[in-house]
Design a protein around this motif. Sequence first.
Motif, PDB file in Angstrom:
ATOM      1  N   GLU A 149     -21.629  55.509   6.504  1.00 55.35           N
ATOM      2  CA  GLU A 149     -20.199  55.577   6.180  1.00 55.35           C
ATOM      3  C   GLU A 149     -19.383  56.079   7.376  1.00 55.35           C
ATOM      4  O   GLU A 149     -18.248  55.646   7.595  1.00 55.35           O
ATOM      5  N   GLN A 150     -19.961  56.997   8.168  1.00 54.15           N
ATOM      6  CA  GLN A 150     -19.260  57.479   9.369  1.00 54.15           C
ATOM      7  C   GLN A 150     -19.201  56.373  10.418  1.00 54.15           C
ATOM      8  O   GLN A 150     -18.193  56.186  11.096  1.00 54.15           O
ATOM      9  N   LEU A 151     -20.298  55.635  10.514  1.00 61.80           N
ATOM     10  CA  LEU A 151     -20.347  54.530  11.468  1.00 61.80           C
ATOM     11  C   LEU A 151     -19.358  53.434  11.072  1.00 61.80           C
ATOM     12  O   LEU A 151     -18.668  52.854  11.924  1.00 61.80           O
ATOM     13  N   ALA A 152     -19.247  53.201   9.768  1.00 57.27           N
ATOM     14  CA  ALA A 152     -18.309  52.173   9.287  1.00 57.27           C
ATOM     15  C   ALA A 152     -16.881  52.530   9.698  1.00 57.27           C
ATOM     16  O   ALA A 152     -16.094  51.653  10.093  1.00 57.27           O
ATOM     17  N   ALA A 153     -16.545  53.835   9.623  1.00 59.92           N
ATOM     18  CA  ALA A 153     -15.189  54.265  10.013  1.00 59.92           C
ATOM     19  C   ALA A 153     -14.961  54.019  11.506  1.00 59.92           C
ATOM     20  O   ALA A 153     -13.877  53.593  11.922  1.00 59.92           O
ATOM     21  N   GLU A 154     -16.005  54.270  12.308  1.00 63.33           N
ATOM     22  CA  GLU A 154     -15.898  54.029  13.756  1.00 63.33           C
ATOM     23  C   GLU A 154     -15.721  52.531  14.034  1.00 63.33           C
ATOM     24  O   GLU A 154     -14.921  52.125  14.871  1.00 63.33           O
ATOM     25  N   LEU A 155     -16.509  51.721  13.314  1.00 62.45           N
ATOM     26  CA  LEU A 155     -16.463  50.272  13.552  1.00 62.45           C
ATOM     27  C   LEU A 155     -15.116  49.692  13.137  1.00 62.45           C
ATOM     28  O   LEU A 155     -14.619  48.740  13.747  1.00 62.45           O
ATOM     29  N   LYS A 156     -14.536  50.301  12.093  1.00 61.83           N
ATOM     30  CA  LYS A 156     -13.229  49.827  11.628  1.00 61.83           C
ATOM     31  C   LYS A 156     -12.209  49.935  12.760  1.00 61.83           C
ATOM     32  O   LYS A 156     -11.400  49.025  12.983  1.00 61.83           O
ATOM     33  N   GLU A 157     -12.274  51.071  13.482  1.00 64.31           N
ATOM     34  CA  GLU A 157     -11.363  51.253  14.631  1.00 64.31           C
ATOM     35  C   GLU A 157     -11.574  50.173  15.683  1.00 64.31           C
ATOM     36  O   GLU A 157     -10.671  49.825  16.430  1.00 64.31           O
ATOM     37  N   MET A 158     -12.809  49.656  15.747  1.00 64.40           N
ATOM     38  CA  MET A 158     -13.106  48.601  16.729  1.00 64.40           C
ATOM     39  C   MET A 158     -12.760  47.221  16.180  1.00 64.40           C
ATOM     40  O   MET A 158     -12.950  46.215  16.861  1.00 64.40           O
ATOM     41  N   GLY A 159     -12.358  47.184  14.910  1.00 62.94           N
ATOM     42  CA  GLY A 159     -12.025  45.902  14.294  1.00 62.94           C
ATOM     43  C   GLY A 159     -13.241  45.148  13.789  1.00 62.94           C
ATOM     44  O   GLY A 159     -13.174  43.945  13.520  1.00 62.94           O
ATOM     45  N   ALA A 160     -14.379  45.864  13.633  1.00 61.82           N
ATOM     46  CA  ALA A 160     -15.604  45.206  13.144  1.00 61.82           C
ATOM     47  C   ALA A 160     -15.752  45.463  11.644  1.00 61.82           C
ATOM     48  O   ALA A 160     -15.335  46.510  11.151  1.00 61.82           O
ATOM     49  N   PRO A 161     -16.354  44.521  10.911  1.00 62.24           N
ATOM     50  CA  PRO A 161     -16.498  44.700   9.460  1.00 62.24           C
ATOM     51  C   PRO A 161     -17.482  45.821   9.112  1.00 62.24           C
ATOM     52  O   PRO A 161     -18.410  46.111   9.870  1.00 62.24           O
ATOM     53  N   ALA A 162     -17.272  46.437   7.925  1.00 62.17           N
ATOM     54  CA  ALA A 162     -18.052  47.608   7.505  1.00 62.17           C
ATOM     55  C   ALA A 162     -19.538  47.284   7.359  1.00 62.17           C
ATOM     56  O   ALA A 162     -20.387  48.139   7.603  1.00 62.17           O
ATOM     57  N   PHE A 163     -19.875  46.034   6.962  1.00 63.51           N
ATOM     58  CA  PHE A 163     -21.301  45.733   6.714  1.00 63.51           C
ATOM     59  C   PHE A 163     -22.148  45.879   7.979  1.00 63.51           C
ATOM     60  O   PHE A 163     -23.351  46.078   7.927  1.00 63.51           O
ATOM     61  N   ARG A 164     -21.484  45.788   9.136  1.00 68.85           N
ATOM     62  CA  ARG A 164     -22.225  45.954  10.402  1.00 68.85           C
ATOM     63  C   ARG A 164     -22.846  47.354  10.504  1.00 68.85           C
ATOM     64  O   ARG A 164     -23.871  47.541  11.147  1.00 68.85           O
ATOM     65  N   ALA A 165     -22.178  48.326   9.866  1.00 68.61           N
ATOM     66  CA  ALA A 165     -22.663  49.713   9.964  1.00 68.61           C
ATOM     67  C   ALA A 165     -24.067  49.814   9.373  1.00 68.61           C
ATOM     68  O   ALA A 165     -24.968  50.397   9.982  1.00 68.61           O
ATOM     69  N   LYS A 166     -24.254  49.230   8.176  1.00 70.81           N
ATOM     70  CA  LYS A 166     -25.580  49.270   7.540  1.00 70.81           C
ATOM     71  C   LYS A 166     -26.612  48.553   8.394  1.00 70.81           C
ATOM     72  O   LYS A 166     -27.755  48.972   8.514  1.00 70.81           O
ATOM     73  N   GLN A 167     -26.167  47.431   8.973  1.00 67.63           N
ATOM     74  CA  GLN A 167     -27.057  46.623   9.809  1.00 67.63           C
ATOM     75  C   GLN A 167     -27.571  47.449  11.008  1.00 67.63           C
ATOM     76  O   GLN A 167     -28.776  47.489  11.279  1.00 67.63           O
ATOM     77  N   ILE A 168     -26.641  48.112  11.680  1.00 67.14           N
ATOM     78  CA  ILE A 168     -27.012  48.903  12.867  1.00 67.14           C
ATOM     79  C   ILE A 168     -27.862  50.107  12.447  1.00 67.14           C
ATOM     80  O   ILE A 168     -28.851  50.455  13.094  1.00 67.14           O
ATOM     81  N   PHE A 169     -27.472  50.743  11.331  1.00 66.80           N
ATOM     82  CA  PHE A 169     -28.215  51.904  10.823  1.00 66.80           C
ATOM     83  C   PHE A 169     -29.663  51.508  10.531  1.00 66.80           C
ATOM     84  O   PHE A 169     -30.606  52.214  10.883  1.00 66.80           O
ATOM     85  N   ARG A 170     -29.840  50.345   9.909  1.00 66.40           N
ATOM     86  CA  ARG A 170     -31.193  49.860   9.603  1.00 66.40           C
ATOM     87  C   ARG A 170     -31.983  49.569  10.877  1.00 66.40           C
ATOM     88  O   ARG A 170     -33.167  49.867  10.968  1.00 66.40           O
ATOM     89  N   GLN A 171     -31.308  48.982  11.845  1.00 66.56           N
ATOM     90  CA  GLN A 171     -32.009  48.679  13.104  1.00 66.56           C
ATOM     91  C   GLN A 171     -32.613  49.948  13.708  1.00 66.56           C
ATOM     92  O   GLN A 171     -33.746  49.956  14.162  1.00 66.56           O
ATOM     93  N   MET A 172     -31.816  51.037  13.691  1.00 66.07           N
ATOM     94  CA  MET A 172     -32.294  52.280  14.312  1.00 66.07           C
ATOM     95  C   MET A 172     -33.303  53.002  13.416  1.00 66.07           C
ATOM     96  O   MET A 172     -34.362  53.427  13.872  1.00 66.07           O
ATOM     97  N   HIS A 173     -32.961  53.144  12.135  1.00 71.22           N
ATOM     98  CA  HIS A 173     -33.732  54.054  11.280  1.00 71.22           C
ATOM     99  C   HIS A 173     -34.877  53.366  10.538  1.00 71.22           C
ATOM    100  O   HIS A 173     -35.760  54.038  10.023  1.00 71.22           O
TER     101      HIS A 173
END
Length: 362
Positions: free
Chosen positions: A13-37
Motif C-alpha cells: 500500500e505504501q508502494l502504491a502511493a509512491e507509484l501513484k505519484e509516478m503516474g503508474a497504476p496501483a496493481f504494479r505495487a503488488k507485482q513489484i512486492f511479489r518480485q522481491m518478497h
Amino acid sequence: MESKKDILGLLPEQLAAELKEMGAPAFRAKQIFRQMHVNRVFEFEKMTDLSRQFQAELNDRFYINLPKIRQKLASCVDDTVKYLYMLSDGSMIETVRMVYKHGITACISTQVGCKMGCKFCASAPLGFVRNLTPAEMIGQIYGADQDFPADQRISGIVLMGIGEPLDNYENVMQFLRLISHQDGRGLSLRHVTLSTCGLVPLMHRLADEALPLTLSVSLHAADDQTRSALMPVNRRYRLDELMHACSAYFRKTGRRVTFEYAVIAGENDSAEAAKKLGRLLRPVFPGQRPHVNLIPVNPVAGTGFHAGHAAAFRNKLEQEGINATVRRTLGEDIQAACGQLRRDSIESTESVVNGSEGVSGL
Ligand code: SF4
C-alpha cells in the motif's frame, strides 16, 4: 542513493502511493512486492514483467540493497551458518541460520551495536551506532536464503542478535508487517520470537499490538541487586515491574513468555538463586509451569565471566517447579558469542589502522 527510497522496506500500500505519484497504476505495487518478497528478484532490470522504461523509472526513484556477506562461518558438526554482513554504510552486523527438525530459523540483528550495556555481552563494549532499517532486517533473511536452494527457505525468526529490538520499535514493527504480508513472504508471526532485556513500557505497548509473537525475556538473575550488576536496564525497570509486564503480555496475547538465563559461575547459579527464581516466576503464570532457557555463558574476552554448570542448575530449578532446558548449542564449533564476529572484525580493523600486526582475515 540519498534521494532514492529503499523499496524493500515498503508495504504494497505504501508502494502504491509512491507509484501513484509516478503516474503508474496501483496493481504494479503488488507485482513489484511479489518480485522481491516471493521471487527473490532484487534488480529492477530482472523484473521481466515490467517494461524497460518502467524499470528505468523505478531505478531513478528507488534502490534495493541487500546486505553483503563479508564473512561466513559454516559449522562442520551441523548445518548452522553464521554470517557477518556489511551494510551500505560499512556497518557490520551478524545473522545466524540454524537448521532444526521443524524448520530453518534465522537469528537476526536489529541494531548496529546496542545501548543496553549488559556486562556479559560481546556487543556492549562497542556501544551503539544506529538502528537497522526494516529493509536491513529483511535483507538478513533474504541474504541467507539466497545462499541456499529455494526449497530451503527460512521459516522461523528470532530477534535475538545484536541490539535490543524494542529500542528500535517502529522499524521492528514495519519489518514484522513486511515479512508476514500475505502478498509477499507470508511468514506466520507465530514463528517469530522477540527477545528483550526488559524495556517495560515498550513491552506493554507490544502487548497492546496483540501480535502472536513469542516474547523472550533476558532475565539472567532473580534479584534486583544481581540483575542490576549484570544488566544496567534493571536500574530503570526493576524485577517487579518486569514481571508485571510479562504477566500483561501473556494475558493480552495468550502467547508464551519464556526466559533466557545465562548461567554464570559464582554469579547466578546457586541453590539460593534457583529458589529466588522459583519465587519470582511462579506467581506470574498461575497454574502453569514457567519456562526458562539456560544458556551456558559464552566466554567473551574482557568480561571475566565463566560458564556455570547449566545442567546442575536445571535440576535445582526443576525442584522449584520451573521447566528448564539447557539450550542446544547449534554450530558449537563456530559458536563465538553473539556479536563476537563483529567485535573481532572491528578490533582487527582498528589494530591494522593503529599499525599493529593483527589482520582481520576477512
Ligand atoms: S545482551 Fe542484548 S540487550 Fe544486552 S547489550 Fe547485548 S545485544 Fe544489547
